[in-house]
Design an enzyme around this catalytic site. Structure first.
Site, PDB file in Angstrom:
ATOM      1  N   HIS A   1     -64.032  12.408 -36.942  1.00  0.00           N
ATOM      2  CA  HIS A   1     -63.786  13.230 -35.748  1.00  0.00           C
ATOM      3  C   HIS A   1     -65.072  13.897 -35.299  1.00  0.00           C
ATOM      4  O   HIS A   1     -65.772  14.524 -36.097  1.00  0.00           O
ATOM      5  CB  HIS A   1     -62.728  14.295 -36.057  1.00  0.00           C
ATOM      6  CG  HIS A   1     -62.564  15.316 -34.968  1.00  0.00           C
ATOM      7  ND1 HIS A   1     -62.139  14.991 -33.697  1.00  0.00           N
ATOM      8  CD2 HIS A   1     -62.771  16.667 -34.956  1.00  0.00           C
ATOM      9  CE1 HIS A   1     -62.094  16.090 -32.958  1.00  0.00           C
ATOM     10  NE2 HIS A   1     -62.468  17.108 -33.698  1.00  0.00           N
TER      11      HIS A   1
ATOM     12  N   HIS B   1     -62.898  22.582 -33.982  1.00  0.00           N
ATOM     13  CA  HIS B   1     -63.889  22.718 -35.054  1.00  0.00           C
ATOM     14  C   HIS B   1     -65.022  23.651 -34.627  1.00  0.00           C
ATOM     15  O   HIS B   1     -66.207  23.270 -34.636  1.00  0.00           O
ATOM     16  CB  HIS B   1     -64.458  21.330 -35.393  1.00  0.00           C
ATOM     17  CG  HIS B   1     -64.573  21.084 -36.866  1.00  0.00           C
ATOM     18  ND1 HIS B   1     -63.486  20.969 -37.700  1.00  0.00           N
ATOM     19  CD2 HIS B   1     -65.661  20.936 -37.676  1.00  0.00           C
ATOM     20  CE1 HIS B   1     -63.880  20.744 -38.926  1.00  0.00           C
ATOM     21  NE2 HIS B   1     -65.197  20.737 -38.953  1.00  0.00           N
TER      22      HIS B   1
END
Length: 444
Positions: free
Chosen positions: A227, A272
């Site tokens: 990711h 994130h």
């Protein structure tokens, strides 16, 4: 973890269909309600109707899913928004969680009416969640060592122990903040608690990654990138949008509360925003959201223990969403399964503890004096672990009571001949007497 195979382009499949073929496919009756909501990686292995290729059936299924997709005010990528569907498996999961974690719930009375016993169960669940959530992020301390650290209140001796201690403190803080609105500042506070003393650069605790910094990607054990999060310059706006969504201020259509909490969990991991500690922060925010929306029994659940048990499945459910243009249904369904299993485990645990408590209460009924729930819990533990040591600090932390109350409990059991006091450091510890089971009338 095995990386799932990404789905084929639906647009390319549709472009290749001869005239009239799509109508023929749809006429075969695509169902998204009763059938499992499978990602392509699993869908491609299942049987399809006669005369239809698996790619054609996937395209028809995706069109049916698009017709019931519920759009969220959270951006997947430019021009594309996250969304989800409500197939039967998701609706059943939502109903089960709502039924068993909010309102008036059929759990043993001490959990809801007796404050000391309730505190004991809460502390136990916080300890388990703190340990297993940190282990998911690489903490390698054994469960028993970490549990002893949290119960006794001793300082963390290693980086891994500090991760666990921080997570425990963050979970307790969330309990205090359950009625507060979520803000970027509150997310930053939780992240600072989660990462205190564990980052290479202490200044990055509670701070979003900045434009110009190398974004921290998610990789597997072999170094494959799983990711790549959004650019850092988008993070402030994305955090504001996430908080508005978490607080129900986005003006979107109705979102079931547990779905809102699961999406918050997913989005913090997807964005994130921090250099480290994103996963732990995301799971703590899930608890905040559930408690904020009055799913009070969540305080007694540990989801990370079950995520750890099925860590590969957890990771794949995340990847399925990203591979399928932000369809969060896969992650929502997987998390509902985890929460439902945690509820089942909790009820089994509570039933077992209630039986043990009743047995011990019957055993001590003939002894002089009165034993409160904290003392009974200690005796139960001492029967299972004859070498266990108990201190004022450990008993106080285990039951969330003052040091004086803890001391009174221990001295009371000592007076009745059930514990023996020994010097330890500058204070004292208590051990169970050698023949505790016989004294309590439980046999050898």
């Amino acid at each position: 973890m095995r990386i799932p195979k990404p789905p084929p382009s639906v647009g390319a499949i549709l472009d290749s269909l001869p005239e009239g073929r799509l109508l023929a496919l749809i006429s075969k009756g695509v169902s998204i309600a009763n059938d499992r909501y499978l990602p392509w990686d699993e869908f491609r292995r299942r049987p399809v109707p006669d005369g239809v290729t698996v790619e054609e059936w996937w395209a028809a299924t995706k069109l049916a899913r698009a017709g019931v997709r519920r759009i969220l005010p959270l951006q997947f990528e430019k021009g594309v928004w996250f969304g989800y569907a409500l197939p039967d498996e998701v609706l059943r999961g939502i109903e089960n969680v709502a039924k068993h974690t909010s309102g008036r719930i059929g759990v043993p009375e001490p959990v809801t009416h007796d404050a000391p016993t309730r505190d004991q169960y809460v502390v136990n669940s916080l300890i388990e969640e703190a340990i297993t959530s940190s282990q998911l992020e690489g903490a390698s301390t054994t469960y028993q060592v970490a549990k002893a650290m949290l119960r006794t209140g001793r300082s963390a001796r290693t980086h891994d122990e500090l991760m666990i201690l921080n997570n425990y403190r963050a979970m307790r803080r969330v309990g205090e903040l359950r009625k507060e609105k979520l803000t970027p500042a509150l997310i930053a506070e939780i992240h600072r608690i989660v990462t205190e003393g564990t980052l290479d650069d202490p200044a990055t605790a509670g701070r979003l990654q900045l434009p110009g910094e190398e974004r921290v990607v998610v990789s597997d054990m072999e170094g494959n990138i799983l990711h790549t999060p959004p650019p850092a310059d988008e993070l402030p706006q994305r955090m504001e949008a996430l908080c508005a969504f978490a607080n129900g201020e986005s003006g979107t259509s109705y979102v079931p509360p547990v779905v809102r909490a699961i999406v918050l969990h997913f989005m913090l991991s997807y964005d994130h925003p921090f250099v480290d500690g994103n996963g732990r922060t995301a799971r703590v925010l899930f608890y905040w959201s559930m408690l904020n929306q009055d799913y009070w029994l969540t305080e007694f659940l540990s989801i990370s223990r079950l995520i750890k048990r099925g860590q590969a499945q957890y990771g794949r459910s995340f990847l399925h969403c990203e591979q399928d243009a932000g369809d969060l249904t896969y992650f929502i369904a997987a998390q509902l399964g985890i929460i439902s299993q945690a509820i089942t485990d909790l009820h089994e645990y509570l039933d077992r503890k209630v039986r043990q408590t009743r047995d011990l209460q019957r055993a001590v009924a003939g002894l002089a004096g009165h034993f409160n729930h904290r003392q009974i819990a200690l005796l139960q533990n001492a029967i299972k672990r004859s070498d266990a040591r108990y201190t004022v600090a450990s008993h106080s932390r285990s039951h969330n009571v003052t040091a004086q109350t803890a001391r009174t409990d221990l001295q009371g059991l000592e007076t009745r001949g059930l514990l023996t006091k020994i010097p330890e450091g500058r204070g004292f510890a208590w051990l169970a007497v050698r023949d505790l089971r016989q004294v309590l009338g439980l046999g050898g």
